[in-house]
Design an enzyme around this catalytic site. Structure first.
Site, mmCIF file in Angstrom:
data_model
loop_
_atom_site.group_PDB
_atom_site.id
_atom_site.type_symbol
_atom_site.label_atom_id
_atom_site.label_comp_id
_atom_site.label_asym_id
_atom_site.label_seq_id
_atom_site.Cartn_x
_atom_site.Cartn_y
_atom_site.Cartn_z
ATOM 1 C CB THR A 139 20.680 -39.197 -23.364
ATOM 2 O OG1 THR A 139 21.211 -38.026 -24.055
ATOM 3 C CG2 THR A 139 20.540 -38.799 -22.292
ATOM 4 C CE LYS A 181 -3.903 -46.262 -19.201
ATOM 5 N NZ LYS A 181 -3.619 -47.823 -18.133
ATOM 6 N NE ARG A 203 16.371 -36.346 -23.493
ATOM 7 C CZ ARG A 203 17.515 -36.697 -25.004
ATOM 8 N NH1 ARG A 203 17.020 -36.897 -25.819
ATOM 9 N NH2 ARG A 203 18.561 -36.442 -23.914
HETATM 10 C C1 NCD Z 1 21.428 -33.401 -27.485
HETATM 11 C C2 NCD Z 1 20.018 -33.177 -27.103
HETATM 12 O O1 NCD Z 1 18.868 -34.255 -26.654
HETATM 13 O O2 NCD Z 1 19.316 -32.643 -26.377
HETATM 14 N N1 NCD Z 1 21.372 -34.726 -27.962
HETATM 15 C C3 NCD Z 1 22.151 -35.917 -26.730
HETATM 16 O O3 NCD Z 1 21.137 -36.071 -25.595
HETATM 17 N N2 NCD Z 1 23.070 -36.006 -27.286
HETATM 18 C C4 NCD Z 1 21.194 -32.915 -28.864
HETATM 19 C C5 NCD Z 1 19.557 -32.926 -29.965
HETATM 20 O O4 NCD Z 1 19.569 -33.746 -29.910
HETATM 21 O O5 NCD Z 1 20.594 -31.818 -31.158
#
Ligand code: NCD
Length: 306
Positions: A52, A80, A101
């Site tokens: 990602t 921190k 994320r």
């Molecule tokens: C997925 C996630 O991060 O949710 N991975 C990804 O982004 N391709 C799936 C996973 O981690 O199992």
């Protein structure tokens, strides 16, 4: 200004347009090589990632732009004690668009409320993962030639798997979609998805435990990893982790035109012995992830290429 928090942020028509753009990018990459000259993407990753994060970065680089970011909470001021809202105010001064994320559900939503640049949700806890859904839709469209009239098997960790939740939200808007939910009892699709999405919209679905029972009638089999990091204790994870293993024997039960998708990373749920099966689409899928994220960056930055 537009953000991407959930696949529902795009209408079906807008999604069709975005997927069409991704297909054009695949066919004519040179046309887009300078579309984002001078633009900067920041990747703010508070959780591990390979595809990602790097596919967002590859997407921006392919468009002629530049990238910056951090790949763990520990290497940012989050360590921190800085809040997401303060971090995003900072990033808004440095970049034109960002992908975030975070292990906490809703963190990218908090970010977009304090951001002056488009925010892409690159996965928030066990909640949503809309850019994976764009990747999945493009893959299904490319291998099957359509997104409607299909039986989709979702297999594995349907409880914590955010890619599954986002994919269901996106697919229920197409005609003639039905699901087979394949999971152990403890990892069933959460009630808020089953009742509030599938039941409410009258989407046909079946819940089964055995993959062998489901596989002969599927058009797409979407495998997922048991989400170790979301378990409360190691023991439960160890008990669940090898519940499903897709191997040659099970693939013999599958139709000739049933494709296997997986958001990756895989652990044991798909045996490497099926990697060369023409129905294994998961490596293509990760390549499509770059085209679709190029299309997404262009769309959110409102950049048009003739
Ligand atoms: C997925 C996630 O991060 O949710 N991975 C990804 O982004 N391709 C799936 C996973 O981690 O199992």
């Amino acid at each position: 200004m537009r953000h991407l928090m959930s696949p529902l942020d795009f209408s079906v028509e807008e999604l069709d347009e975005l997927l069409g753009l991704a297909q054009d990018i695949e066919a004519h990459p040179d046309k887009y090589a300078h579309a984002c000259d001078g633009k900067k993407l920041a990747t703010l990753f508070y959780e591990p990632s390979t595809r990602t994060r790097l596919s967002h970065e590859a997407a921006m680089l392919n468009l002629g732009g530049s990238i910056m970011g951090f790949s763990s909470a520990e290497s940012s001021s989050a360590a921190k004690g800085e809040s997401v809202s303060d971090t995003i105010r900072t990033i808004s001064c440095y970049a034109d668009i960002c992908a975030m994320r975070h292990p906490k559900e809703g963190a990218p939503m908090v970010a977009c409320q304090h951001s002056s640049i488009p925010v892409i949700n690159a996965g928030d806890g066990g909640h949503q993962h809309p850019t994976q859904t764009l990747t999945d839709l493009l893959t299904i469209l490319n291998v099957k030639g359509r997104l409607n009239k299909m039986t989709i098997g979702l297999c594995g960790d349907l409880k914590f798997g955010r890619t599954v939740h986002s994919l269901i939200h996106a697919l229920v808007r197409y005609e003639g979609i039905q699901f087979v939910l394949i999971s152990p009892e403890e990892l069933r699709l959460p009630d808020y998805m089953r009742h509030d999405v599938l039941d409410k919209l009258n989407i046909p679905y079946q819940e089964v435990v055995r993959l062998e029972d489901a596989i002969p009638k599927l058009d797409i089999l979407y495998m997922t990893r048991v989400q170790k990091e979301r378990f409360f204790n190691e023991e439960d994870y160890v008990r669940m982790k090898d519940f499903y293993i897709l191997d040659k024997k099970k693939m013999r039960l599958a139709p000739e035109d049933m494709y296997v998708l997986h958001p990756l990373p895989r652990v044991n749920e798909i045996s490497v012995e099926i990697d060369d099966d023409p129905r294994a689409a998961y490596f293509k899928q990760m390549q499509y992830g770059v085209y679709v994220r190029m299309a997404l960056i262009l769309t959110l930055l409102d950049i048009h290429v003739d």
